[in-house]
Each structure stands twice: as C-alpha cells, then as structure tokens.
Design a protein around this motif. Structure first.
Motif, PDB file in Angstrom:
ATOM      1  N   SER A 224      48.267  -2.090  -8.947  1.00 39.00           N
ATOM      2  CA  SER A 224      46.875  -2.407  -9.248  1.00 39.00           C
ATOM      3  C   SER A 224      46.245  -3.226  -8.135  1.00 39.00           C
ATOM      4  O   SER A 224      45.073  -3.098  -7.858  1.00 39.00           O
ATOM      5  N   TRP A 225      47.039  -4.066  -7.476  1.00 38.38           N
ATOM      6  CA  TRP A 225      46.507  -4.863  -6.374  1.00 38.38           C
ATOM      7  C   TRP A 225      46.130  -3.954  -5.211  1.00 38.38           C
ATOM      8  O   TRP A 225      45.066  -4.078  -4.622  1.00 38.38           O
TER       9      TRP A 225
ATOM     10  N   PRO B 152      40.251  -3.813  -7.512  1.00 35.28           N
ATOM     11  CA  PRO B 152      39.920  -4.521  -8.745  1.00 35.28           C
ATOM     12  C   PRO B 152      39.664  -3.613  -9.940  1.00 35.28           C
ATOM     13  O   PRO B 152      39.962  -3.981 -11.062  1.00 35.28           O
ATOM     14  N   ARG B 153      39.119  -2.419  -9.715  1.00 36.67           N
ATOM     15  CA  ARG B 153      38.856  -1.540 -10.864  1.00 36.67           C
ATOM     16  C   ARG B 153      40.155  -1.092 -11.513  1.00 36.67           C
ATOM     17  O   ARG B 153      40.266  -1.024 -12.724  1.00 36.67           O
TER      18      ARG B 153
ATOM     19  N   ALA C 262      42.980  -2.750 -11.520  1.00 34.06           N
ATOM     20  CA  ALA C 262      43.557  -3.908 -12.202  1.00 34.06           C
ATOM     21  C   ALA C 262      42.887  -4.104 -13.556  1.00 34.06           C
ATOM     22  O   ALA C 262      43.532  -4.473 -14.534  1.00 34.06           O
ATOM     23  N   ARG C 263      41.571  -3.858 -13.633  1.00 36.92           N
ATOM     24  CA  ARG C 263      40.850  -4.016 -14.906  1.00 36.92           C
ATOM     25  C   ARG C 263      41.152  -2.887 -15.876  1.00 36.92           C
ATOM     26  O   ARG C 263      41.105  -3.070 -17.076  1.00 36.92           O
TER      27      ARG C 263
ATOM     28  N   GLU D  43      43.559  -3.466 -18.649  1.00 36.95           N
ATOM     29  CA  GLU D  43      43.202  -4.531 -19.573  1.00 36.95           C
ATOM     30  C   GLU D  43      42.018  -4.153 -20.458  1.00 36.95           C
ATOM     31  O   GLU D  43      41.751  -4.820 -21.441  1.00 36.95           O
TER      32      GLU D  43
ATOM     33  N   PRO E 200      33.794  -6.795 -15.701  1.00 33.91           N
ATOM     34  CA  PRO E 200      33.542  -8.030 -14.951  1.00 33.91           C
ATOM     35  C   PRO E 200      32.712  -9.012 -15.775  1.00 33.91           C
ATOM     36  O   PRO E 200      31.659  -8.657 -16.298  1.00 33.91           O
TER      37      PRO E 200
ATOM     38  N   ASP F 239      37.687 -11.279  -7.356  1.00 33.30           N
ATOM     39  CA  ASP F 239      38.627 -11.173  -8.474  1.00 33.30           C
ATOM     40  C   ASP F 239      38.172 -10.133  -9.486  1.00 33.30           C
ATOM     41  O   ASP F 239      37.236  -9.378  -9.251  1.00 33.30           O
ATOM     42  N   LYS F 240      38.820 -10.106 -10.651  1.00 34.27           N
ATOM     43  CA  LYS F 240      38.505  -9.131 -11.693  1.00 34.27           C
ATOM     44  C   LYS F 240      37.082  -9.285 -12.218  1.00 34.27           C
ATOM     45  O   LYS F 240      36.525  -8.351 -12.764  1.00 34.27           O
ATOM     46  N   ASP F 241      36.503 -10.454 -12.074  1.00 34.06           N
ATOM     47  CA  ASP F 241      35.134 -10.696 -12.516  1.00 34.06           C
ATOM     48  C   ASP F 241      34.131 -10.455 -11.395  1.00 34.06           C
ATOM     49  O   ASP F 241      32.960 -10.815 -11.515  1.00 34.06           O
ATOM     50  N   GLU F 242      34.600  -9.876 -10.290  1.00 35.11           N
ATOM     51  CA  GLU F 242      33.784  -9.580  -9.113  1.00 35.11           C
ATOM     52  C   GLU F 242      33.125 -10.828  -8.524  1.00 35.11           C
ATOM     53  O   GLU F 242      32.034 -10.766  -7.966  1.00 35.11           O
TER      54      GLU F 242
END
Length: 155
Positions: A9-10, A14-15, A17-18, A21, A25, A136-139
């Motif tokens: 995922s890394w 980021p998409r 990785a999300r 879950e 974001p 990060d995941k939250d952009e």
C-alpha cells in the motif's frame, strides 16, 4: 521477513492504503467526505498554488524591472514573495489569493484559524517544497502536519 503485502500500500500510494480501510481523506479528523468543510483534494490545491506562484512571479518581475531571468539572487525573489504571501495571509486571514479563488482555507485541527505561528511553520516548510509533496491518508502534507493545520474546502 518483509513481504510485498507489508509495503504494497505504501508503494501504490495513499489511495491504495485507504482502500483497505474504507475511509476517505479527513474521516479520521471528523471532517465530511464532500462539500464545504471537507479536506481539499490535490487538484484544487495544485491550481491554488499555481495561481499564487504566478502572482508572486509577477510581483517579483515588477520589483526587479524584468531582471528575473538573469540568475543570481533575483531568482529567489519569487520564492521570497511566495513565502511572505503565505506567512502574512495564511497567518492572518487563513488563505492565500490562490486559496481564496479556489474556495480553500487553512485552519488548525479543530477548526480554529491557522494563526501566525502555524502560518510561519507551514510557510517555511512549503518554501522547501518537499514536505508539501509527501502527504498522509488524510491528504495533509508534511508542512500541514508540522503546523497542525489542514486545508479545507469553503464551497
């Protein structure tokens, strides 16, 4: 032993990785998925920074009388203008000219205005550029994480 699934995922961004879950974001920050108050997406932020950079170049050329292309310290003037714009405007009103045009604002986590110190920290790191390119995941870029801020949509 490290397996591809541990870093997959890394590597994929980021998409990816999300995706596992089921989040969007800003969800971890308690922000809406879409509309006003949601995390500003990359496209809007890119257009805003292009507007700001263009305006800063024009201001620099106006002050240098067209000597921008000759190298030397004059080449840093647009960056200095960009830094000053960000420190002053984000630190006081919460947005730059480009942010305003694109319907964005910078706030502290929790919604309070960014303020002078986070505006300065954010602007210093933004001038380096690399922290703004890693998010990060939250952009949120590293410059926003360090300053404790987030860029939200206003419309």
């Amino acid at each position: 032993m490290v397996d591809r699934k541990d870093v997959g995922s890394w590597i994929e961004g980021p998409r990816a990785a999300r995706a596992g879950e089921g989040t969007y974001p800003g969800q971890r920050l308690g922000l809406p998925e879409h509309g006003p108050g949601s995390v500003a997406r990359f496209g809007r932020r890119l257009v805003a920074i292009l507007i700001d950079w263009t305006l800063c170049q024009l201001v620099a050329v106006a002050f240098l009388g067209g000597q921008l292309g000759r190298g030397g310290a004059g080449g840093l003037l647009p960056l200095a203008v960009f830094f000053a714009e960000n420190v002053l405007l984000v630190g006081t009103v919460g947005f730059t000219v480009g942010h305003r045009v694109m319907g964005l604002r910078v706030v502290r986590l929790g919604g309070a205005p960014a303020g002078p110190v986070p505006g300065l920290v954010r602007s210093l790191l933004l001038a380096v550029a690399v922290p703004a390119l890693i998010w990060d995941k939250d952009e949120r870029g590293l410059h926003d994480k360090a300053a404790g801020t987030v860029i939200l949509r206003t419309r």
